[in-house]
Design a protein around this motif. Structure first.
Motif, PDB file in Angstrom:
ATOM      1  N   LYS A   1     -25.233  13.216 -33.915  1.00  0.00           N
ATOM      2  CA  LYS A   1     -23.846  13.474 -34.340  1.00  0.00           C
ATOM      3  C   LYS A   1     -23.555  12.809 -35.674  1.00  0.00           C
ATOM      4  N   ALA A   2     -24.033  11.567 -35.822  1.00  0.00           N
ATOM      5  CA  ALA A   2     -23.772  10.830 -37.061  1.00  0.00           C
ATOM      6  C   ALA A   2     -24.356  11.549 -38.274  1.00  0.00           C
ATOM      7  N   SER A   3     -25.490  12.202 -38.073  1.00  0.00           N
ATOM      8  CA  SER A   3     -26.156  12.839 -39.212  1.00  0.00           C
ATOM      9  C   SER A   3     -25.934  14.343 -39.246  1.00  0.00           C
ATOM     10  N   GLY A   4     -25.223  14.883 -38.258  1.00  0.00           N
ATOM     11  CA  GLY A   4     -24.938  16.322 -38.251  1.00  0.00           C
ATOM     12  C   GLY A   4     -26.121  17.193 -37.864  1.00  0.00           C
ATOM     13  N   HIS A   5     -27.023  16.651 -37.050  1.00  0.00           N
ATOM     14  CA  HIS A   5     -28.174  17.449 -36.608  1.00  0.00           C
ATOM     15  C   HIS A   5     -28.034  17.872 -35.151  1.00  0.00           C
ATOM     16  N   ILE A   6     -28.849  18.885 -34.782  1.00  0.00           N
ATOM     17  CA  ILE A   6     -29.003  19.274 -33.388  1.00  0.00           C
ATOM     18  C   ILE A   6     -30.259  18.594 -32.854  1.00  0.00           C
ATOM     19  N   ALA A   7     -30.160  17.998 -31.674  1.00  0.00           N
ATOM     20  CA  ALA A   7     -31.334  17.391 -31.039  1.00  0.00           C
ATOM     21  C   ALA A   7     -31.415  17.882 -29.602  1.00  0.00           C
ATOM     22  N   MET A   8     -32.457  18.641 -29.302  1.00  0.00           N
ATOM     23  CA  MET A   8     -32.666  19.156 -27.937  1.00  0.00           C
ATOM     24  C   MET A   8     -33.619  18.215 -27.233  1.00  0.00           C
ATOM     25  N   ILE A   9     -33.183  17.666 -26.110  1.00  0.00           N
ATOM     26  CA  ILE A   9     -34.077  16.763 -25.380  1.00  0.00           C
ATOM     27  C   ILE A   9     -34.466  17.347 -24.017  1.00  0.00           C
ATOM     28  N   SER A  10     -35.556  16.797 -23.475  1.00  0.00           N
ATOM     29  CA  SER A  10     -36.018  17.116 -22.119  1.00  0.00           C
ATOM     30  C   SER A  10     -36.307  18.601 -21.938  1.00  0.00           C
ATOM     31  N   VAL A  11     -36.958  19.174 -22.940  1.00  0.00           N
ATOM     32  CA  VAL A  11     -37.326  20.584 -22.921  1.00  0.00           C
ATOM     33  C   VAL A  11     -38.761  20.713 -22.400  1.00  0.00           C
ATOM     34  N   GLY A  12     -38.988  21.648 -21.523  1.00  0.00           N
ATOM     35  CA  GLY A  12     -40.312  21.854 -20.939  1.00  0.00           C
ATOM     36  C   GLY A  12     -40.107  22.620 -19.649  1.00  0.00           C
TER      37      GLY A  12
END
Lengths: 327, 327
Positions: free
Chosen positions: A110-121
């Motif tokens: 959020k601080a850097s304005g990115h999307i981060a997808m976690i726990s994918v599999g």
């Protein structure tokens, strides 16, 4: 073209590389490694290998970074770190620590304005999705997850720590009769022992006490003591020949009732049968990398899981094509 | 509390009513019928029955309207019409006409600022979702859909149109050996005949020519001529006793390859086994009604399909709870 980077080039990183090759709208730009880059040779001709220390220099050349580190010590540090520079995807799979990981990654993204997808599999991942869908549709029901037949890395490692063991591989096997009861809508209460068996293939050191090894494996707490376990002693050659693959899979089943008096039973079953656990996981990572890119293009940011991603984002097809061909 | 209305009180409408009862965050407000309202008795004590002509008067009392009409003639008219007044959900299932239906509904929903979910159910619906997910993960593969064992309404109707037939019911049955080939990753090319068989139960009129009825059914173009069909003649009593339920289900399977040389095979299988086709469809409709409401609260509007809905919207649980308990 979505330009993809890979951090970490083990089984998972190589799987991601192979998966990118199958997707025409994606291109592998670079692999980042902790090893000396000149010692790492990759399969993709046009991609480069760099030191992970140089990752920030590539900020403008990579749209999505897929982080292929381990969940124990790598990802808790790497994902928040790289989410401050890139849109990222990881396969963090320590179920109990997901809320903690989510919070750390969400703050950075959020601080850097990115999307981060976690726990994918697939678990977490596709299995989780199927639990959610089935629970939302059938609120009155019981969930079952069975794993296997497949290689458990953790249990194979545990075997290899036993004194006198040179090499070992463990397969987790769902109990067919338990599966059948669940499919028949009987909603059985199953103990650990009733759900899975464990089969071990062991290469012993010369002169080792085989009976003692077998006993030690079968009674090992947390790993084997609650299961019916079989131990086979084999040669190193046989191990190489027959047990080099990393298959896995499993079943997510929900059995639920509907009707005014709950008179009707429904079974929803999702099954995976995978020749290669890391390559399938990688294929899921790559589909979610596409979603991360598209969601970022719409101005979204923050940490996301598979629960937050509308399925259409995963496909290279347009909404119109999807409705025409797949709905 | 999400306040729900139902338009149409047949099998599907009744199923929606039952499903709402299982969801604590939802409340059935009213059923709208084309029949004389006083002739329709519903199960929910606190809900009202109104004429469908009075639907607009309830604009402020209903958050989501679930339209339970038929796809042939009802929904193409009803869904655009009511999307101009309410957030709506329908189960439009004429696959070929989905693009057309989408366009009409999208125009109405956008103009009035409503969310309209179309083609919700299991096929289209959950089966479509599974096709999309599996295709996005395994771009290099083959799709298979099998239906059954279950009652086909269209084929049962076709039987009943045969001269000398008093009543009839048709079951579509997947061919087990074909399923096994697909699951084994053999990617067979299957003809219509090799995928499904059809089993018919027929009550004949007194003195009817049974051999002629059987022949006419088995050779009926579009419905039976391309299938191995069995016809059983039974009594009206037996029909009532053994064939009054509406079970259905089926399988969506994708078999795909991964690896640099496509050396690994993966099978993704989704299976439904449903005691009641309309009640399961209704349960899906209700979960998507929740999603429609939530997406509308975020200011979204227009026509949506299951492809456009992030899974988290379907569950009454918060994102935090979902990550903790289901991921």
């Amino acid at each position: 073209m979505i330009r993809v980077g890979i951090i970490g080039y083990g089984n998972l990183g190589r799987g991601v590389e192979c998966a990118i090759k199958q997707n025409d709208d994606m291109q592998l730009k670079a692999v980042f490694t902790r090893r000396a880059p000149e010692t790492v040779s990759i399969l993709t001709q046009d991609a480069k290998v760099y030191s992970v220390d140089d990752v920030e220099k590539m900020k403008d050349e990579i749209d999505v970074m897929i982080i292929c580190g381990g969940s124990a010590t790598d990802l808790p540090v790497q994902t928040p770190k790289y989410a401050s520079m890139f849109h990222v995807v990881d396969s963090f799979d320590t179920h109990k620590k997901i809320p903690e990981h989510f919070a750390a990654v969400d703050a950075a993204a959020k601080a850097s304005g990115h999307i981060a997808m976690i726990s994918v599999g697939w678990d977490p991942g596709m299995f989780s999705l199927n639990r959610l869908y089935a629970n939302a549709i059938l609120p009155n029901g019981v969930d079952y997850t069975f794993w296997g037949k497949g290689v458990s890395q953790g249990h194979s490692d545990a075997i290899r720590r036993v004194k006198g063991v040179k090499n070992g591989k463990q397969y987790t096997i769902p109990v067919e009769s338990a599966l059948e009861q669940v499919r028949a809508g009987k909603n059985p209460t199953l103990t650990t022992r009733e759900k899975h068996t464990r089969e071990c293939f062991v290469v012993a050191e010369e002169g080792a006490d085989l009976a003692k090894i077998e006993e030690e494996i079968k009674t090992m707490p947390n790993y084997f003591d609650e299961y019916d376990t079989t131990v086979h002693f084999i040669s190193e050659e046989e191990m190489k020949k027959n047990h080099s693959d990393i298959p896995h899979g499993g079943f997510v089943i929900r059995s639920g009732k509907t009707g005014w008096e709950e008179e009707n039973t429904h079974i929803i079953e999702y099954r995976l049968k995978l020749d290669s656990n890391p390559e399938f996981t990688s294929s899921v990572l790559v589909a979610y990398a596409r979603a991360a890119y598209r969601m970022s293009q719409e101005g979204q940011s923050g940490c996301k899981t598979v629960f937050d991603v509308a399925p259409a984002y995963l496909s290279p097809k347009s909404g119109e094509e999807l409705r025409k061909t797949m709905l």
